[in-house]
Structures are given as C-alpha cells and as structure tokens.
Design an enzyme around this catalytic site. Structure first.
Site: not given
Ligand code: PAP
Length: 336
Positions: A142, A170
């Site tokens: 990430h 989310s």
C-alpha cells in the site's frame, strides 16, 4: 502464504545487529516525526509526506534494507480498500491459468490475500523473498510511490484506484473492526474529517493516487494504472490488459475457450465471498497483524457512500478531488 511467514524467534532478534540498528533508528525517528490520529491504532506518523502507523514506518525501513527485487517482479499497489483483494485474485488466476482448472482451483481453498506476499508487514527472521522460485514473482503493497525502494520502481507495477468516497466508507468499516479495543470507537464524522485532511493510514489518499498516476505517465510500459470502477463495468477488458501487461497475453484459442470469462467469474465478488475459505478464519500478515478473512468482502459495490455521506460531505470530497487532480489529466470513475 505460510512460506513467507516467519515464526518470531525473540532470542535471535537480540543478536541481530543490523535489525537492532533499524529498530533503534525507528525509535528515534518516531520521536521526531509529526504525529496524527490513527484509525486502527492511536497514532499515525507523517513519514516523508504520508501518514503511516508506527509498524508500517518500521517495515518501510526494513523493506529498503532487505528487499531484493528481480527485474521480472510485478508489484500490485493500491491505497487501502481500493481493490487489492480482487486484483490479487485476478492477477494470480490470470498468470497461473495453465496450472489449475476452473472447476478445481487454488482460489477455491485459499483466500486471495494469501496468493502472494504483502510487503508492508514485519516478519522475523526477516525475509528477502529470495526463496520464492516462481517467475514472475508477485507482491503487494500500500506504500505511496515515493516510499518504494528504487529496486521495486524498476520492475512492473499494477496500480488500482477507487472513488475516494467509497474508499472512505470501506476503510471506516474495516478499520472500525480492527481498531484497538483500548480506544473509543471511531465515529464516521471523525473519520470523514481525518480522511479529508489526508490523515489516514497511507494517506493523503489524493497524493497517493497522484504519485502513481504521474509515474504511470512517465513510465507507461512499467505501470498499469487501473480503476475499480472500470473493473466493475468491464472486468473482461481488465483481465486482457492484465494478461498482456504481465507478459502472458490471451491466445486466440484461450479467447475461443472463454478463459477470460472463467477468470472473471472465479474472481467475482459473488463467487469469492461465498466460498467457505473466505467466510471464516484469519489471514495473517507478518507477525503482528491478523484479519478475519470475511472482512475483506463487504459489499463490493460502486456508490455505497450514498448510504453514509450527506450531500455536503459528498461535495467536500469531490471539491478536494477536483482541486488536487486539476491539470493532472486524471479523472476518477469508469472510463471504459
Ligand atoms: P485491503 O486494502 O484491506 O487489501 P481491498 O481488497 O483493497 O482491501 O478492498 C476491499 C474492498 O474491495 C471492499 O469494498 P467495500 O467495503 O466497499 O465492500 C470489498 O468488499 C471489495 N472487494 C473484495 N473483493 C472483491 C471482488 N472480488 N470484487 C469487487 N469488490 C471486491
């Protein structure tokens, strides 16, 4: 997955001079870095422009020190909650389409997150991943482009981005589940405010996306830039792009046999989220993080933010997006 997980051997840790130097450097670094509010843990630290939790700062130092890349490596990158699970399944099944039948597939018994290693988690003894013999090797991370070791940037990268409003919702759901029980719950209003200020793990969201967008314009043959919304609209187009980008384009015979749709169906939210293997049990990341496998599958939709954000909140995120992306040529949402 277990092949790259390591059992902690605390006594060995004490004798490892290089590792201990990094730990020391990390401790000193945390004393000097700007501190912000965490979503999962109490504090985030601003490391070279991006908000990371303390362990992810440490792992970035470890990655820069130990990771040995190969020119054939392909690294999947996404801001959190932008499509990693789905793309892991797609990349793995596209690349290995000769190794399994679609009626008896590896993904029927293994969660997508376990198909290839996530680079942001510490394991000890440290692994440099040289034991992985498949070619090309796949990895996921990430980290923003500017936080990657140079050796990763010289290989291929698949990046996926998603509407920040859906990412925010989310992420809020996901992080609320993982949030330390010692902390008060993270209210959506607070998460919204932090997200808009860029203060969330791996954020700011916009700088993260732009870091890869700019690099993809500079090195189009090295970085494949995808959008979650395109994947939802025309997954088969994305599978073909992925296959070609990973050096294994679909043959005319495979097209005739319907292999693309086999991959799409196998990796669909409906299929994966209903498999027993994705409904129970824990996914382990390094030695410190465990996540319920089912938490990687929530709704898998475009626009769920409408159920949570007011018109005013929507406007605020859209305005930030427009201001940040102006002149970049990047437009969010489906393009295919
Ligand atoms: P990560 O950052 O923790 O790895 P990531 O997989 O990037 O998470 O994102 C999870 C999101 O992708 C979830 O979105 P939601 O909360 O809005 O529902 C999850 O449901 C969605 N997702 C997971 N698998 C799929 C899939 N096969 N197709 C579409 N969406 C999916």
């Amino acid at each position: 997955m277990s092949s790259f997980l390591s059992t902690p051997v605390e006594s060995k840790v004490e004798e490892d001079i290089e590792y201990n130097n990094i730990c020391q450097k990390h401790n000193l670094l945390l004393q000097t870095l700007p501190k912000g509010n965490g979503w999962r843990v109490q504090h985030l630290y601003n490391y070279n422009g991006f908000w990371l939790n303390p362990n992810t700062v440490k792992n970035n130092l470890l990655l820069h020190t130990y990771f040995k890349s190969l020119p054939t490596d392909i690294v999947l990158v996404a801001f959190m909650k932008s499509g990693t699970t789905w793309l892991k399944a797609l990349m793995f099944s596209t690349l290995n389409r000769d190794c399994y039948t679609f009626s008896n597939h590896h993904l029927h018994n293994h969660g997508p997150q376990s198909t290839f290693p996530f680079l942001d988690c510490e394991s000890y003894p440290i692994t440099d991943f040289t034991s992985i013999s498949v070619n090309p090797r796949l990895f996921a991370t990430h980290y923003a482009y500017t936080l990657l070791p140079a050796c990763i940037k010289s290989g291929k990268i698949v990046y996926v981005c998603r509407d920040p409003k859906d990412v925010l919702i989310s992420k809020w759901h996901f992080m609320s589940k993982l949030r330390s029980k010692d902390l008060p719950p993270l209210l959506l209003d607070s998460a919204f405010e932090l997200f808009c200020q860029g203060e969330s793990e791996y954020g700011p969201f916009w700088e993260h996306v732009l870091s890869y967008w700019s690099a993809s314009l500079e090195f189009p043959e090295k970085i494949l830039f995808l959008k979650y919304e395109d994947m939802k609209k025309q997954p088969e187009v994305v599978v073909r792009k992925l296959a070609a980008f990973m050096g294994k384009p679909l043959t005319a015979d495979e097209e005739k046999r319907g292999v693309v749709m086999d991959i799409v169906k196998l990796c669909s939210f409906e299929n994966l989220s209903n498999l027993e293997v994705n409904k129970k049990g824990l996914e382990k990341f390094g030695r410190l993080v465990e996540v319920e496998k089912q938490d990687f599958f929530r709704k898998g939709e475009i626009g769920d933010w409408k159920n949570y954000l007011s018109e005013e909140m929507k406007e605020r995120v859209d305005t930030i997006t427009n201001e940040k992306f102006v002149g970049s040529g990047l437009r969010l949402g489906a393009t295919v």
